[in-house]
Design a protein around this motif. Sequence first.
Motif, PDB file in Angstrom:
ATOM      1  N   GLY A 243       0.894  -1.309   0.106  1.00 24.81           N
ATOM      2  CA  GLY A 243       0.100   0.140  -0.044  1.00 24.81           C
ATOM      3  C   GLY A 243       0.872   1.179  -0.162  1.00 24.81           C
ATOM      4  N   THR A 244       0.418   2.572  -0.592  1.00 23.14           N
ATOM      5  CA  THR A 244       1.141   3.586  -0.807  1.00 23.14           C
ATOM      6  C   THR A 244       1.340   4.125   0.971  1.00 23.14           C
ATOM      7  OG1 THR A 244       0.005   3.974  -2.907  1.00 23.14           O
ATOM      8  CG2 THR A 244       1.138   6.027  -1.734  1.00 23.14           C
ATOM      9  N   SER A 245       0.503   4.119   1.494  1.00 25.49           N
ATOM     10  CA  SER A 245       0.459   4.537   2.954  1.00 25.49           C
ATOM     11  C   SER A 245       1.560   3.594   3.834  1.00 25.49           C
ATOM     12  CB  SER A 245      -0.885   4.442   3.617  1.00 25.49           C
ATOM     13  OG  SER A 245      -1.337   3.173   3.945  1.00 25.49           O
ATOM     14  N   THR A 246       1.581   2.351   3.451  1.00 24.54           N
ATOM     15  CA  THR A 246       2.617   1.386   4.079  1.00 24.54           C
ATOM     16  C   THR A 246       4.047   1.935   3.693  1.00 24.54           C
ATOM     17  OG1 THR A 246       1.260  -0.461   4.020  1.00 24.54           O
ATOM     18  CG2 THR A 246       3.223  -1.060   3.999  1.00 24.54           C
ATOM     19  N   LEU A 247       4.177   2.372   2.201  1.00 24.31           N
ATOM     20  CA  LEU A 247       5.581   2.671   1.783  1.00 24.31           C
ATOM     21  C   LEU A 247       5.881   3.865   2.578  1.00 24.31           C
ATOM     22  CD1 LEU A 247       7.966   2.602  -0.019  1.00 24.31           C
ATOM     23  CD2 LEU A 247       6.719   3.828  -1.594  1.00 24.31           C
ATOM     24  N   GLY A 248       4.738   4.935   2.659  1.00 23.69           N
ATOM     25  CA  GLY A 248       4.706   6.291   3.385  1.00 23.69           C
ATOM     26  C   GLY A 248       5.210   6.100   4.781  1.00 23.69           C
ATOM     27  N   MET A 249       4.657   5.110   5.502  1.00 25.26           N
ATOM     28  CA  MET A 249       5.328   5.026   6.949  1.00 25.26           C
ATOM     29  C   MET A 249       6.685   4.040   6.781  1.00 25.26           C
ATOM     30  SD  MET A 249       2.010   3.501   8.969  1.00 25.26           S
ATOM     31  CE  MET A 249       1.196   2.577   7.612  1.00 25.26           C
ATOM     32  N   TYR A 250       7.123   3.484   5.943  1.00 22.10           N
ATOM     33  CA  TYR A 250       8.716   3.127   5.884  1.00 22.10           C
ATOM     34  C   TYR A 250       9.565   4.126   5.674  1.00 22.10           C
ATOM     35  CZ  TYR A 250       6.649  -1.686   4.880  1.00 22.10           C
ATOM     36  OH  TYR A 250       5.969  -3.024   4.872  1.00 22.10           O
ATOM     37  N   GLU A 251       9.201   5.198   4.765  1.00 18.63           N
ATOM     38  CA  GLU A 251       9.972   6.093   4.408  1.00 18.63           C
ATOM     39  C   GLU A 251       9.989   7.156   5.575  1.00 18.63           C
ATOM     40  OE1 GLU A 251       8.938   8.129   0.591  1.00 18.63           O
ATOM     41  OE2 GLU A 251       9.533   6.432  -0.540  1.00 18.63           O
ATOM     42  N   THR A 252       9.098   7.485   6.324  1.00 21.69           N
ATOM     43  CA  THR A 252       9.235   8.328   7.557  1.00 21.69           C
ATOM     44  C   THR A 252       9.586   7.440   8.843  1.00 21.69           C
ATOM     45  OG1 THR A 252       6.923   7.920   8.010  1.00 21.69           O
ATOM     46  CG2 THR A 252       7.499   9.791   6.537  1.00 21.69           C
ATOM     47  N   ASN A 253      10.155   6.157   8.635  1.00 19.12           N
ATOM     48  CA  ASN A 253      10.530   5.442   9.870  1.00 19.12           C
ATOM     49  C   ASN A 253       9.423   5.283  10.638  1.00 19.12           C
ATOM     50  OD1 ASN A 253      13.310   5.121   8.765  1.00 19.12           O
ATOM     51  ND2 ASN A 253      13.314   7.051   9.039  1.00 19.12           N
ATOM     52  N   LYS A 254       8.124   5.338  10.529  1.00 23.13           N
ATOM     53  CA  LYS A 254       7.014   4.858  11.521  1.00 23.13           C
ATOM     54  C   LYS A 254       6.704   3.387  11.468  1.00 23.13           C
ATOM     55  CE  LYS A 254       4.995   9.401  11.101  1.00 23.13           C
ATOM     56  NZ  LYS A 254       3.815  10.390  10.761  1.00 23.13           N
ATOM     57  N   ARG A 255       7.381   2.767  10.498  1.00 26.88           N
ATOM     58  CA  ARG A 255       6.960   1.246  10.533  1.00 26.88           C
ATOM     59  C   ARG A 255       8.212   0.727   9.816  1.00 26.88           C
ATOM     60  NH1 ARG A 255       1.759  -1.354   7.463  1.00 26.88           N
ATOM     61  NH2 ARG A 255       2.375  -3.248   7.533  1.00 26.88           N
ATOM     62  N   GLU A 256       8.474  -0.381   9.956  1.00 25.46           N
ATOM     63  CA  GLU A 256       9.662  -1.338   9.467  1.00 25.46           C
ATOM     64  C   GLU A 256       8.819  -2.320   8.662  1.00 25.46           C
ATOM     65  OE1 GLU A 256      12.244  -2.582  12.473  1.00 25.46           O
ATOM     66  OE2 GLU A 256      13.049  -0.535  12.727  1.00 25.46           O
ATOM     67  N   PRO A 257       9.506  -2.484   7.395  1.00 28.00           N
ATOM     68  CA  PRO A 257       9.180  -3.688   6.450  1.00 28.00           C
ATOM     69  C   PRO A 257       9.557  -5.180   7.089  1.00 28.00           C
ATOM     70  CG  PRO A 257      11.039  -2.630   5.593  1.00 28.00           C
ATOM     71  CD  PRO A 257      10.579  -1.870   6.658  1.00 28.00           C
ATOM     72  N   SER A 258       8.810  -6.017   6.582  1.00 33.90           N
ATOM     73  CA  SER A 258       9.110  -7.626   7.120  1.00 33.90           C
ATOM     74  C   SER A 258      10.456  -7.807   6.346  1.00 33.90           C
ATOM     75  CB  SER A 258       8.024  -8.391   6.395  1.00 33.90           C
ATOM     76  OG  SER A 258       7.921  -8.352   5.056  1.00 33.90           O
TER      77      SER A 258
END
Length: 122
Positions: A29-44
Amino acid sequence: MGTLGQNISALRKKRGLSQAQLAEKLDIGTSTLGMYETNKREPSYETLLNIANFFNTSVDELLGRNTNTKSASTRSDTALTWSDLDMPMPYGGKLPEELKDTYVDLAKSYFKRHPEMLNRDE
């Protein structure tokens, strides 16, 4: 070397891709990528590998790690330890038997795609 999110963002912009375009190519998801880019979430781990493969780079480089340090690439694939991977030791330091083959397969797959990382002189 930046954070994972900064590095993903920089690579995406270097390729001239929007977040939506990259997210579609990575099947996230675009929002998932956005969270990765802002370091709010880490990818599996799987997603991290997909991102590295898409950009034809290493996971180490994505993570902003110095790739000139002695690495697991100088050891046989069956002799890998957590200290080789410079990772915290999950499972109380003992890898469950059912996961050992998975980690060996991941290492073999990585080195098959990145043979230049094998037997490097450090």
